[in-house]
Design a protein around this motif. Structure first.
Motif, short mmCIF file in Angstrom:
data_model
loop_
_atom_site.label_atom_id
_atom_site.label_comp_id
_atom_site.label_asym_id
_atom_site.label_seq_id
_atom_site.Cartn_x
_atom_site.Cartn_y
_atom_site.Cartn_z
N UNK A 28 0.83 -1.21 0.00
CA UNK A 28 0.00 0.00 0.00
C UNK A 28 0.86 1.26 0.00
N UNK A 29 1.96 1.22 0.74
CA UNK A 29 2.89 2.36 0.72
C UNK A 29 3.54 2.51 -0.65
N UNK A 45 5.23 -8.57 14.97
CA UNK A 45 6.56 -8.19 15.46
C UNK A 45 6.97 -6.85 14.85
N UNK A 46 7.56 -6.00 15.69
CA UNK A 46 8.08 -4.73 15.17
C UNK A 46 9.18 -4.97 14.14
N UNK A 47 9.84 -6.10 14.23
CA UNK A 47 10.88 -6.44 13.24
C UNK A 47 10.30 -6.43 11.82
N UNK A 48 9.04 -6.85 11.69
CA UNK A 48 8.40 -6.92 10.37
C UNK A 48 8.16 -5.56 9.74
N UNK A 49 8.09 -4.52 10.59
CA UNK A 49 7.76 -3.19 10.07
C UNK A 49 8.83 -2.15 10.37
N UNK A 50 9.96 -2.56 10.94
CA UNK A 50 10.95 -1.58 11.34
C UNK A 50 11.51 -0.81 10.15
N UNK A 51 11.51 -1.43 8.97
CA UNK A 51 11.99 -0.74 7.77
C UNK A 51 11.02 0.34 7.30
N UNK A 52 9.81 0.37 7.88
CA UNK A 52 8.80 1.35 7.48
C UNK A 52 8.70 2.53 8.44
N UNK A 53 9.33 2.43 9.60
CA UNK A 53 9.10 3.41 10.66
C UNK A 53 9.58 4.81 10.28
N UNK A 54 10.50 4.93 9.34
CA UNK A 54 10.96 6.24 8.92
C UNK A 54 10.16 6.84 7.78
#
Length: 320
Positions: A28-29, A45-54
């Motif tokens: 979607x992004x 898990x935050x690991x799954x989305x950590x690449x999106x946090x920025x």
């Protein structure tokens, strides 16, 4: 697909830090939308989305769908619920609450916002099927009081709620019945057959097969599945579903185990154990409806998808 500012949507993905949810957020992004990712991190898990946090168009909110939510969005994908037997049987009462109370809360939100909502249902609504392959009009063969019932019946009840909201108040709904899906970001301890076989092989085995290994499953790679979900959400208003999304090519557990061993290059034994209660002997979707109304058909072959999955688990085991 290019999204302009005028066509950009703010989209809520519940269960967005999970296996499927995180891939959906990615897609979607990529399409230019804003994404509100909601997850209580029970299995996500935050690991799954950590690449999106920025990413300035991405927002993470830790929240449990069994409690009401007050946000402003244009669409809702409701993916929140433990989806593997190990996790949904850990707290079966909470699993049922997540499916039922979660559906009520998200449908209530969609009603207030007058927005479209998609429910991630499951092939488990068919139970241990008496027909093969399974078509959407089949009502299923489900044990209502078994150890898998918290998930099976919870999802069936959620479908009921979605269609009653549609019939009673005209809410715009989409219901996807998702069959076995695999790929990177699967939880290594979720008890599903692909993650089990791959992690067992990479850690020295033996590979555990329940039953004699002749029971079959169909395996859909995650990228194909996400394509199907988004096509369903963007389909014509009169396409409510339920729509089967899965790969109709069947493989036995023995075939899957041997393919995993070949791709990992590991030599280990196969340990056969008794089949668990209520475990279906075969499961394969009839995807005629998805082909006809969505123009969707999975493209990624099992060996190609397993290669990516093995690489992911190798890196996961290496980095911890």
């Amino acid at each position: 697909m290019t999204t302009t500012y005028d066509s950009r949507k703010r989209i809520l993905v519940t269960g967005g830090a999970g296996f499927l949810g995180s891939h959906l957020c990615d897609r979607l992004l990529e399409q230019g939308h804003e994404v509100l990712c909601l997850d209580n991190l029970f299995t996500g898990s935050k690991r799954n989305i950590e690449h999106l946090l920025g990413n300035t168009r991405f927002e993470f909110l830790r929240h449990d769908v069994t409690f009401p939510l007050y946000v402003e969005v244009d669409e809702i994908y409701n993916l929140a619920c433990p989806a593997s037997p190990v996790h949904y049987q850990h707290d079966p009462i909470q699993t049922t609450k997540t499916s039922v109370h979660g559906a009520i809360n998200m449908l209530g939100l969609a009603k207030r916002l007058k927005c479209k909502i998609l429910q991630a249902s499951t092939s488990e609504v068919y139970g241990d099927p008496a027909i093969h392959p399974q078509r959407e009009e089949y009502w299923g063969n489900v044990n209502p009081i078994g150890i898998r019932s918290c998930y099976d019946e919870g999802k069936r009840c959620a479908e009921t709620l979605f269609f009653d909201y549609h019939r009673q108040i005209g809410l715009q709904i989409k219901v996807a019945r998702i069959f076995n899906t695999y790929g990177p970001r699967m939880h290594p301890s979720d008890g599903r057959v692909v993650s089990n076989f791959v992690t067992q092989a990479l850690t020295g085995g033996p590979i555990t097969i329940f039953g004699d290994g002749t029971q079959t499953r169909s395996f859909c790679y995650v990228d194909d599945l996400i394509d199907g979900i988004i096509k369903l959400m963007n389909s014509e208003d009169d396409v409510t579903g339920p729509v089967n999304l899965g790969n109709p090519v069947e493989f036995s557990m023995n075939e899957l185990a041997n393919t995993v061993l070949r791709l990992t290059g590991v030599e280990t034994s196969i340990d056969y154990k008794p089949l668990p209660d209520d475990d279906p002997k075969q499961r394969r979707p009839d995807i005629t409806l998805a082909k006809n109304v969505l123009g969707w058909n999975p493209q990624i072959q099992l060996e190609e998808g397993l290669h990516s999955t093995v690489c992911y688990f190798q890196e996961l085991l290496r980095t911890g």
